[in-house]
Design an enzyme around this catalytic site. Structure first.
Site, PDB file in Angstrom:
ATOM      1  N   GLU A  82     -30.508 -16.848  20.826  1.00 18.89           N
ATOM      2  CA  GLU A  82     -30.767 -15.430  20.530  1.00 18.89           C
ATOM      3  C   GLU A  82     -30.337 -15.042  19.107  1.00 18.89           C
ATOM      4  OE1 GLU A  82     -29.519 -12.688  23.632  1.00 18.89           O
ATOM      5  OE2 GLU A  82     -29.344 -11.049  22.197  1.00 18.89           O
ATOM      6  N   LYS A 259     -23.295  -8.426  29.831  1.00 15.18           N
ATOM      7  CA  LYS A 259     -24.220  -9.451  29.339  1.00 15.18           C
ATOM      8  C   LYS A 259     -23.947  -9.737  27.867  1.00 15.18           C
ATOM      9  CE  LYS A 259     -28.294 -11.139  27.620  1.00 15.18           C
ATOM     10  NZ  LYS A 259     -28.661 -11.365  26.213  1.00 15.18           N
ATOM     11  N   ASP A 275     -19.361 -25.926  31.747  1.00 12.44           N
ATOM     12  CA  ASP A 275     -20.264 -25.452  32.797  1.00 12.44           C
ATOM     13  C   ASP A 275     -20.412 -23.929  32.681  1.00 12.44           C
ATOM     14  OD1 ASP A 275     -21.407 -24.593  35.172  1.00 12.44           O
ATOM     15  OD2 ASP A 275     -20.273 -25.970  36.429  1.00 12.44           O
ATOM     16  N   HIS A 373     -31.650  -7.287  14.429  1.00  9.73           N
ATOM     17  CA  HIS A 373     -32.506  -8.299  15.050  1.00  9.73           C
ATOM     18  C   HIS A 373     -33.728  -8.616  14.202  1.00  9.73           C
ATOM     19  CE1 HIS A 373     -31.173  -9.460  19.020  1.00  9.73           C
ATOM     20  NE2 HIS A 373     -30.794  -8.225  19.282  1.00  9.73           N
TER      21      HIS A 373
HETATM   22  C1  MEV Z   1     -28.304  -8.253  23.946  1.00  9.08           C
HETATM   23  O1  MEV Z   1     -28.412  -9.621  24.192  1.00  9.08           O
HETATM   24  C2  MEV Z   1     -26.925  -7.737  24.280  1.00  9.08           C
HETATM   25  C3  MEV Z   1     -26.745  -6.214  24.211  1.00  9.08           C
HETATM   26  O2  MEV Z   1     -27.753  -5.595  25.000  1.00  9.08           O
HETATM   27  C4  MEV Z   1     -25.383  -5.928  24.759  1.00  9.08           C
HETATM   28  C5  MEV Z   1     -25.119  -4.452  24.975  1.00  9.08           C
HETATM   29  O3  MEV Z   1     -26.063  -3.682  25.193  1.00  9.08           O
HETATM   30  O4  MEV Z   1     -23.924  -4.092  24.980  1.00  9.08           O
HETATM   31  C6  MEV Z   1     -26.902  -5.720  22.812  1.00  9.08           C
END
Ligand code: MEV
Length: 419
Positions: A82, A259, A275, A373
């Site tokens: 990513e 995430k 792992d 990004h």
């Molecule tokens: C993207 O991979 C992760 C984010 O969505 C985390 C977040 O929203 O805190 C940018």
């Protein structure tokens, strides 16, 4: 007709597997050659790691800079596809440096092995019997792994839990195993299997599952950092606190928040050959330990008005065993980190998770994440549209300038350039 029930696929030489695969999927010679062309992990080694191997797959390996952890500088290898993750972690670590970087600590590396006992007549009596025979159980388990014992590990305690299930009451025995520098699954599973017959004998019950728990809540890593309000600005401190409050109050947001943490954590876990499924499962389960899915980080203002960030989660990773020592890149990643123990690695990983989360919240609470990004995204789109060499950057730059990033536009720009 194409059939997938190929008997003995695992016994075939790789060449033969590839031939079958080519017929099955209509692969071209070029595609088969791509499969054969491996990177650092050679086909022979891969073939000894898992079954039915036909190739290897690669991820970019990046280095996050600026990490100061417990007063020591680290360069952090991260394997991830990513865009922006490595840059974001490096940036967060840079902003944390003026206030001392990250401070970390962790528990001893204790993993839990579970043995499920069913059909126990007198649960109370059986539970007591197990506790009475604790020393014998520990001795039996520890006999399975003399090397672990030599390094100071082994079963440290035995716990008994009674659980109600839809198939009746069960006894669940927990072996608390200090796994030292291993992730620990092999050692723990071997021990759980070894003591199960003895537990059956003591209790008259029937042992069913004998397996590690990935909720490694006795193997916790913590990290903390302070980001100065003079660097962030008061508005951004408030913005990040609002973002954190949002995650705490709403599971939809909290999942994405966590995430983002795992973006950093998984990248280091994968780079070091660990792992990542185990770490992921443990992290999310830990996030829900209070009966509600919550943030793995927390944020607050200290008396100076600076932003304090903290993270706490289970990090079951090793520096010995498994791919950490058989994957050539993992070995190099561990060397780059210069870690001496799994405990140190777990703490670094926690710090990276905190950095990653801070970076995401900082961006989200200000300009948004798309700007960061864009550059890499545009480059990827340019490649997808067929740009090569210098064309890639030229096409990407043009699309960013126009604020129009898609394959169709990239193709048009390429055409125009070629005219
Ligand atoms: C993207 O991979 C992760 C984010 O969505 C985390 C977040 O929203 O805190 C940018």
């Amino acid at each position: 007709m194409r059939r997938s029930d190929i008997s003995g696929f695992y016994k075939l030489p790789i060449e033969e597997r590839l031939r079958l695969l080519k017929d099955f999927a209509g692969l071209t010679d070029e595609e088969v050659n791509i499969l054969k062309k491996t990177g650092a992990l050679e086909l022979d080694s891969a073939n000894r790691m898992i079954e039915n191997v036909v190739g290897t797959t690669e991820l970019p390996l990046g280095i996050a800079t600026n990490f100061l952890i417990n007063g020591k500088d680290y360069l952090i290898p991260m394997a991830i596809e990513e865009p922006s993750v490595v840059a974001a972690a490096s940036y967060a670590a840079k902003l944390a440096r003026p206030k001392g970087g990250f401070n970390t600590n962790s528990t001893e590396p204790i993993m839990i092995g579970q043995i499920q006992l069913v059909s126990v007549n007198d649960i109370e009596k059986a539970a007591q019997e197990i506790l009475n025979k604790k020393e014998e159980i520990i001795e039996l388990a520890n006999k399975q792994d003399p090397i672990l014992i030599k390094f100071g590990g082994g079963v440290k305690d035995v716990e008994v839990r009674k659980i109600n299930t839809k198939r009746g009451e069960m006894l669940v025995i927990h072996l608390l195993v200090d796994v030292r520098d291993a992730m620990g699954a092999n050692a723990v599973n071997t021990m759980a299997e070894a003591v199960a017959p003895f537990l059956e004998e003591i209790t008259g019950g029937k042992a069913r599952l004998r397996i590690i728990s990935n909720l490694a809540d006795r193997r916790i890593a913590r990290a903390k950092a302070i980001w100065s309000k003079d660097i962030l600005g008061e508005e951004l401190v408030e913005g990040i606190l609002d973002a954190y409050a949002f995650a705490e109050a709403d599971q939809y947001r909290c999942t994405t928040h966590n995430k983002g943490i795992m973006n950093g954590i998984d990248a280091v876990v994968i780079a070091t050959g660990n792992d990542f499924r185990a770490v992921e499962a443990g992290a999310h389960s830990y996030a829900a330990r209070n009966g509600r899915y919550q943030s793995l980080t927390k944020y607050y203002k200290n008396e100076d008005g600076d932003l304090v960030g903290e993270i706490e989660l289970p990090v079951a990773v090793g520096t010995v065993g498994g791919a950490t020592r058989t994957h050539p890149i993992a070995k190099i990643a561990l060397k780059i980190l210069g870690v001496k123990t799994a405990k140190e690695l777990g703490e670094i990983i926690a710090a990276v998770g905190l950095a990653q989360n801070f970076a995401a919240l900082r961006a989200l609470a200000s300009e948004g994440i798309q700007r960061g990004h864009m550059e890499l995204h545009a480059t990827n789109i340019a490649v997808l549209a067929g740009a090569k060499g210098d064309e890639i950057d030229e096409v990407a730059e043009q699309m960013i300038k126009e604020g129009n990033i898609n394959v169709q536009r990239a193709k048009e720009i390429l055409e125009e350039m070629k005219k």
